[in-house]
Design an enzyme around this catalytic site. Structure first.
Site, PDB file in Angstrom:
ATOM      1  N   LYS A 119      -4.901  11.009  -6.871  1.00  0.00           N
ATOM      2  CA  LYS A 119      -4.743  10.167  -5.686  1.00  0.00           C
ATOM      3  C   LYS A 119      -4.507  11.011  -4.438  1.00  0.00           C
ATOM      4  CE  LYS A 119      -2.805   6.296  -8.325  1.00  0.00           C
ATOM      5  NZ  LYS A 119      -3.933   5.362  -8.252  1.00  0.00           N
ATOM      6  N   ASP A 157       8.465   5.791  -9.195  1.00  0.00           N
ATOM      7  CA  ASP A 157       7.012   5.853  -9.311  1.00  0.00           C
ATOM      8  C   ASP A 157       6.469   6.176  -7.927  1.00  0.00           C
ATOM      9  OD1 ASP A 157       4.299   5.392  -9.416  1.00  0.00           O
ATOM     10  OD2 ASP A 157       4.432   3.407 -10.323  1.00  0.00           O
ATOM     11  N   GLN A 216       1.717   6.090  -5.279  1.00  0.00           N
ATOM     12  CA  GLN A 216       1.120   5.736  -3.994  1.00  0.00           C
ATOM     13  C   GLN A 216       1.752   6.501  -2.838  1.00  0.00           C
ATOM     14  OE1 GLN A 216      -1.573   3.787  -3.557  1.00  0.00           O
ATOM     15  NE2 GLN A 216      -1.691   3.486  -5.765  1.00  0.00           N
ATOM     16  N   CYS A 252      -3.394  -4.072 -11.727  1.00  0.00           N
ATOM     17  CA  CYS A 252      -2.374  -3.691 -12.728  1.00  0.00           C
ATOM     18  C   CYS A 252      -0.988  -4.159 -12.303  1.00  0.00           C
ATOM     19  CB  CYS A 252      -2.383  -2.180 -12.969  1.00  0.00           C
ATOM     20  SG  CYS A 252      -3.901  -1.564 -13.727  1.00  0.00           S
ATOM     21  N   HIS A 275       3.813  -1.622 -10.941  1.00  0.00           N
ATOM     22  CA  HIS A 275       2.551  -1.365 -11.632  1.00  0.00           C
ATOM     23  C   HIS A 275       2.817  -1.405 -13.128  1.00  0.00           C
ATOM     24  CE1 HIS A 275      -0.928   0.983 -13.051  1.00  0.00           C
ATOM     25  NE2 HIS A 275      -1.499   0.766 -11.878  1.00  0.00           N
TER      26      HIS A 275
END
Length: 414
Positions: free
Chosen positions: A227, A201, A204, A367, A124
């Site tokens: 999220k 990261d 998600q 992105c 991303h």
């Protein structure tokens, strides 16, 4: 145990909404942000209506109570993700903010000219641009872990990519485009061999599966509250305590200081050192209730439910002619995200027609422009699931895609 999405949907006011065109909402853009249960909405409202005060500063009841609620969330977050300790939890504005914090503090101190920063081709932009900026400033080099045709990481030349010049490895655990869930063990082990630090990261992954940070053994882990049922404007950076202790502050101002003179200052202990200024207090308190809700539902239950939805969706997608799917077919290596394209139809057109049916998906490059260039496409259509989605949601999606094909079939014939 399993979960009942039909019962849980009752806790989310927006999921019973009807769109302006009269169509019921079918929300399939959870990769961008999740919807919020009533308990989170009420907790955020209650703070402003009944508990509003700044934290860490007042001796009066409201301030002390708000401080207690805020710091309880830090402890709860630490327990939820099985982190090293509560001091290792830094509240930020989101995943982007957390990654930039590491780049601008740890990175600036530890990356020098000629050093290497390792990323992957599917990152991303939030886990790409900050490192580009740092590499440019420090005259360091960026190197990239490639992906295989099934979109898993290609680790065949890992020892040539992560070398003794590597200072930071920054990689995602789950792709926001393809839903591919990566096994990070070999990458982490290789980084340890050469003394590099690892940032993951988790934007998600954190919302869709159990995460045990001590077992994962990474140096930094970043994710966002919004999220995972929480409010926007709240993120978390986990860092190993000894590394955070050695890092200089990024932002200067209130709450991150121990003492201030006209020409110099000394800084507060963790976590305050890295949390300058008044934070999103209401958002953090709301996030506490989001964690309670997720704990009640069960992260393993969420993962299992999304696997079932993904399997069902993939079976139905594969019967649609002229549709290309992106990502691995191995359900053990993917989460509840499906990206697709329709031959000869721009993703924006697909998204617009689906919107007419009340179906909310994300279209575009997500992105991840370098990944789109790798696929040699301008963008994809992305449907992303959460535990409150049902097979009926997928059925409406499939029916709406068939409508798209029908409309464009008529246009082509004309």
């Amino acid at each position: 145990m399993s979960l009942d999405p039909y019962q849980l949907r009752k806790d989310f006011p927006i999921l019973s909404e009807t769109m302006p065109n009269g169509k019921p909402l079918v929300y399939l853009d959870n990769g961008a942000t999740s919807q919020k249960p009533l308990s989170v909405i009420q907790a955020t409202n209650d703070y402003y209506a009944k508990e509003n005060a700044n934290i860490h500063r007042g001796v009066y009841y409201l301030s002390q109570h708000a401080t207690e609620l805020f710091e309880r969330t830090r402890i709860k977050t630490s327990h939820f993700f099985q982190a090293q300790c509560a001091k290792a939890i830094i509240f930020t504005r989101g995943t982007t903010d957390a990654i930039n914090l590491v780049a601008q503090t740890y990175g600036r101190v530890n990356v020098s000219e000629g050093d290497e920063i390792v990323l992957s081709v599917q990152e991303h932009h939030s886990n790409l641009v900050p490192w580009q900026m740092l590499a440019r400033e420090k005259r360091a080099f960026l190197k990239f872990i490639p992906i295989l045709p099934d979109t898993t990481y290609d680790l065949s030349k890992l020892s040539e990519i992560i070398t003794k010049r590597t200072k930071i490895v920054a990689i995602s655990q789950m792709s926001n485009v393809t839903g591919t869930v990566h096994d990070l063990r070999k990458i982490i082990d290789r980084a340890r061999q050469v003394g590099a630090k690892v940032l993951v990261d988790g934007a998600q992954a954190a919302c869709h599966m159990p995460i045990h940070l001590v077992d994962l053994d990474v140096d930094f882990y970043a994710f966002s509250a919004h999220k995972m049922l929480g409010p926007t404007g709240v993120g978390v950076l986990f860092g190993k305590e000894e590394i955070l202790e050695a890092m200089p502050p990024w932002l200067g101002g209130g709450d991150m200081i121990e003492s201030v003179e006209l020409e110099s200052s000394t800084y507060a202990a963790l976590p305050a050192k890295l949390e300058a200024g008044t934070p999103n207090i209401a958002g953090v308190i709301g996030f506490s209730h989001a964690l309670d809700y997720l704990q009640k539902v069960g992260m393993q239950n969420i993962k299992n439910h999304e696997r079932m939805l993904t399997e069902y969706a993939l079976e139905r997608f594969q019967k649609i002619g002229g549709l290309t799917l992106y990502g691995t077919e191995d359900l053990d290596k993917r989460g509840g995200v499906i990206s697709f394209t329709l031959d000869g139809i721009h993703p924006h057109d697909v998204g617009s027609i689906l919107d007419e049916e009340g179906v909310a998906i994300r279209v575009g490059h997500h992105c991840c422009q370098p990944l789109m260039k790798h696929f040699q496409i301008p963008g994809t259509c992305r449907a992303s699931f959460y535990f409150y989605n049902t097979k009926e949601d997928i059925d409406v999606l499939i029916k709406s895609i068939e409508k798209v094909k029908s409309i464009f079939g008529r246009v082509v014939r004309k």
